[in-house]
Design a protein around this motif. Structure first.
Motif, mmCIF file in Angstrom:
data_model
loop_
_atom_site.group_PDB
_atom_site.id
_atom_site.type_symbol
_atom_site.label_atom_id
_atom_site.label_comp_id
_atom_site.label_asym_id
_atom_site.label_seq_id
_atom_site.Cartn_x
_atom_site.Cartn_y
_atom_site.Cartn_z
ATOM 1 N N GLU A 81 0.841 -1.208 0.000
ATOM 2 C CA GLU A 81 0.000 0.000 0.000
ATOM 3 C C GLU A 81 0.870 1.250 0.000
ATOM 4 O OE1 GLU A 81 -3.585 2.101 2.624
ATOM 5 O OE2 GLU A 81 -2.427 0.415 3.449
ATOM 6 N N GLY A 82 1.949 1.218 0.765
ATOM 7 C CA GLY A 82 2.857 2.348 0.785
ATOM 8 C C GLY A 82 3.513 2.586 -0.567
ATOM 9 N N MET A 83 3.816 1.508 -1.286
ATOM 10 C CA MET A 83 4.398 1.648 -2.622
ATOM 11 C C MET A 83 3.436 2.383 -3.550
ATOM 12 S SD MET A 83 5.423 -1.334 -5.353
ATOM 13 C CE MET A 83 3.695 -1.853 -5.438
ATOM 14 N N HIS A 84 2.160 2.001 -3.508
ATOM 15 C CA HIS A 84 1.177 2.673 -4.344
ATOM 16 C C HIS A 84 1.001 4.129 -3.914
ATOM 17 C CE1 HIS A 84 -0.048 -0.765 -6.723
ATOM 18 N NE2 HIS A 84 -0.083 -1.496 -5.636
ATOM 19 N N ASN A 85 1.057 4.377 -2.615
ATOM 20 C CA ASN A 85 0.967 5.758 -2.142
ATOM 21 C C ASN A 85 2.165 6.578 -2.597
ATOM 22 O OD1 ASN A 85 -1.518 5.776 -0.844
ATOM 23 N ND2 ASN A 85 -0.685 5.005 1.078
ATOM 24 N N LEU A 86 3.336 5.943 -2.656
ATOM 25 C CA LEU A 86 4.523 6.647 -3.125
ATOM 26 C C LEU A 86 4.372 7.049 -4.588
ATOM 27 C CD1 LEU A 86 7.216 7.502 -1.888
ATOM 28 C CD2 LEU A 86 8.217 5.378 -2.733
ATOM 29 N N LYS A 109 9.892 22.602 -10.612
ATOM 30 C CA LYS A 109 10.148 21.215 -10.241
ATOM 31 C C LYS A 109 8.870 20.646 -9.621
ATOM 32 C CE LYS A 109 15.062 21.826 -9.111
ATOM 33 N NZ LYS A 109 16.071 21.671 -8.028
ATOM 34 N N PRO A 110 8.715 19.325 -9.666
ATOM 35 C CA PRO A 110 7.566 18.722 -8.949
ATOM 36 C C PRO A 110 7.730 18.948 -7.446
ATOM 37 C CG PRO A 110 8.515 17.190 -10.531
ATOM 38 C CD PRO A 110 9.481 18.322 -10.406
ATOM 39 N N ARG A 111 6.636 19.204 -6.758
ATOM 40 C CA ARG A 111 6.693 19.483 -5.328
ATOM 41 C C ARG A 111 5.537 18.794 -4.614
ATOM 42 N NH1 ARG A 111 5.753 25.649 -5.392
ATOM 43 N NH2 ARG A 111 4.056 24.850 -6.676
ATOM 44 N N MET A 112 5.757 18.501 -3.329
ATOM 45 C CA MET A 112 4.680 17.974 -2.504
ATOM 46 C C MET A 112 4.711 18.695 -1.161
ATOM 47 S SD MET A 112 6.178 14.193 -1.586
ATOM 48 C CE MET A 112 6.390 13.775 -3.316
ATOM 49 N N ASP A 113 3.575 18.699 -0.482
ATOM 50 C CA ASP A 113 3.450 19.452 0.755
ATOM 51 C C ASP A 113 2.973 18.557 1.890
ATOM 52 O OD1 ASP A 113 0.918 19.019 -0.209
ATOM 53 O OD2 ASP A 113 0.133 20.882 0.615
ATOM 54 N N ARG A 114 2.813 19.145 3.068
ATOM 55 C CA ARG A 114 2.391 18.383 4.239
ATOM 56 C C ARG A 114 1.008 17.773 4.045
ATOM 57 N NH1 ARG A 114 6.199 21.761 6.070
ATOM 58 N NH2 ARG A 114 7.128 21.554 8.154
ATOM 59 N N GLU A 115 0.108 18.523 3.425
ATOM 60 C CA GLU A 115 -1.244 18.008 3.208
ATOM 61 C C GLU A 115 -1.222 16.764 2.335
ATOM 62 O OE1 GLU A 115 -5.387 19.348 0.981
ATOM 63 O OE2 GLU A 115 -4.010 20.893 1.702
ATOM 64 N N LEU A 116 -0.414 16.795 1.296
ATOM 65 C CA LEU A 116 -0.313 15.645 0.402
ATOM 66 C C LEU A 116 0.315 14.453 1.123
ATOM 67 C CD1 LEU A 116 -1.122 15.234 -2.565
ATOM 68 C CD2 LEU A 116 1.263 15.648 -3.195
ATOM 69 N N LEU A 117 1.353 14.719 1.916
ATOM 70 C CA LEU A 117 1.988 13.650 2.679
ATOM 71 C C LEU A 117 1.018 13.054 3.696
ATOM 72 C CD1 LEU A 117 5.485 15.283 3.310
ATOM 73 C CD2 LEU A 117 4.998 13.352 1.803
ATOM 74 N N SER A 118 0.176 13.890 4.278
ATOM 75 C CA SER A 118 -0.805 13.392 5.237
ATOM 76 C C SER A 118 -1.830 12.489 4.564
ATOM 77 C CB SER A 118 -1.527 14.571 5.910
ATOM 78 O OG SER A 118 -0.629 15.358 6.653
ATOM 79 N N THR A 119 -2.212 12.837 3.333
ATOM 80 C CA THR A 119 -3.224 12.071 2.609
ATOM 81 C C THR A 119 -2.698 10.713 2.169
ATOM 82 O OG1 THR A 119 -4.198 14.137 1.795
ATOM 83 C CG2 THR A 119 -4.793 12.109 0.631
ATOM 84 N N TYR A 120 -1.445 10.677 1.732
ATOM 85 C CA TYR A 120 -0.891 9.441 1.172
ATOM 86 C C TYR A 120 0.318 8.937 1.972
ATOM 87 C CZ TYR A 120 -3.766 10.797 -2.806
ATOM 88 O OH TYR A 120 -4.834 11.153 -3.603
ATOM 89 N N VAL A 178 7.462 -5.221 0.151
ATOM 90 C CA VAL A 178 6.592 -4.797 -0.947
ATOM 91 C C VAL A 178 6.464 -5.931 -1.946
ATOM 92 C CG1 VAL A 178 6.350 -3.176 -2.865
ATOM 93 C CG2 VAL A 178 7.213 -2.375 -0.660
ATOM 94 N N LYS A 179 5.236 -6.158 -2.422
ATOM 95 C CA LYS A 179 4.996 -7.258 -3.356
ATOM 96 C C LYS A 179 4.352 -6.732 -4.635
ATOM 97 C CE LYS A 179 4.433 -10.883 0.117
ATOM 98 N NZ LYS A 179 4.887 -10.064 1.239
#
Length: 301
Positions: free
Chosen positions: A28-33, A48-59, A205-206
């Motif tokens: 599940e973590g692999m898919h979230n990544l 550049k591509p960026r991510m934030d705390r909200e996105l990290l919290s969601t996935y 991971v499988k």
């Protein structure tokens, strides 16, 4: 993999892009990544591509995170003398990933930038109850490969070894160290090496090799479903995605206050070649029966 996690207050001093290490401990973590990668490229793209705390919290489920390298948000704030801000940032990520899934990362390649903050990283880990983890960047296999690596960097940057201003690494320690070498290097913190092994053992991971992970492209009524139609439809699909995402990407400011910042850079501190397979790669990661949107997306790596 190293991903962007900061972006507040121009924390890096040169563009507000900071790094974070993320690993998938479960399938599940692999898919979230993969989802994080796609969202960072489509919704968070600004130079550049960026991510934030909200996105990290969601996935963030199924992920293990660390404070990253000296370009991480925590270490960058420590270098700027902002201990309380660094402590708060680390506390935020501990709450997002869970205390058992967030590590204070220490590394020593003989660089001053690493040694200047190591003491504060250890202090911060004690303050917040974070486990330490010892890491070593790997850019070549053996110590004697450092010279060859330097030559390859010259090829990459169009310079020569005689050029004093060429792009180069400031140490020759970026090789695959043995367990004994790592334990000698971090002899004052044996638990950090223990945790390196623990994280490796936790990552389980499988992949379902029997599943069909090819992207699904809608075919207009009356047209046969054949490979030729997919090839014709992909460029239009990519164009539509870029057009739809451009206003949001272009409107993002280069700096924001810590309280209002949304986006950070998923830049990588080591070699991370961009995938040339485009939407096909990311769509494959989501698996059958998932949201059909990934067929439009382009991965960051």
């Amino acid at each position: 993999m190293r991903w962007g996690n900061g972006g507040e207050d121009d924390v890096s001093g040169a563009g507000a892009y900071t790094h974070m290490t993320l690993l998938s401990s479960t399938t599940e973590g692999m898919h979230n990544l993969f989802r994080l990668s796609s969202k960072a490229s489509i919704e968070g793209q600004y130079f550049k591509p960026r991510m934030d705390r909200e996105l990290l919290s969601t996935y963030g489920k199924g992920l293990i995170a660390t404070t990253g390298c000296p370009s991480g948000e925590v270490q960058t704030r420590l270098r700027l003398g902002q201990y309380e801000e660094a402590r708060q940032a680390a506390a935020d990520y501990r709450d997002i990933f869970g205390a058992e899934n967030f590590y204070a990362e220490i590394m020593d390649h003989g660089l001053g930038i690493e040694r200047r903050v190591m003491g504060d990283v250890i202090r911060l880990a004690k303050d917040l109850g974070l486990p330490l983890v010892a890491t070593n960047d790997l850019h070549y296999t053996h110590a004697h490969d450092a010279t060859s690596h330097a030559a390859l960097l010259c090829v990459q940057s169009g310079s020569t070894l005689d050029d004093p201003n060429r792009f180069k690494f400031d140490a020759d320690e970026f090789y695959l160290k043995s367990a004994a070498q790592m334990r000698q290097l971090f002899s004052d913190h044996p638990e950090a090496c223990d945790n390196t092994l623990l994280i490796a053992e936790r990552c389980d991971v499988k992949f379902d090799e029997s599943a069909n992970y090819m992207p699904r492209f809608p075919v207009p009524e009356g047209r046969p479903r054949r490979p030729g139609w997919s090839r014709r439809s992909r460029p239009d699909c990519a164009t539509a995605t870029r057009t739809a995402s451009r206003p949001r990407c272009r409107s993002a400011p280069t700096t924001r206050s810590a309280s209002s910042s949304r986006w950070a850079s998923p830049a990588t501190s080591s070699s991370s070649p961009t995938s040339s397979t485009g939407a096909r790669t990311t769509a494959s990661a989501w698996g059958p029966g998932a949201d059909p949107a990934p067929a439009r997306w382009s991965p960051m790596r």
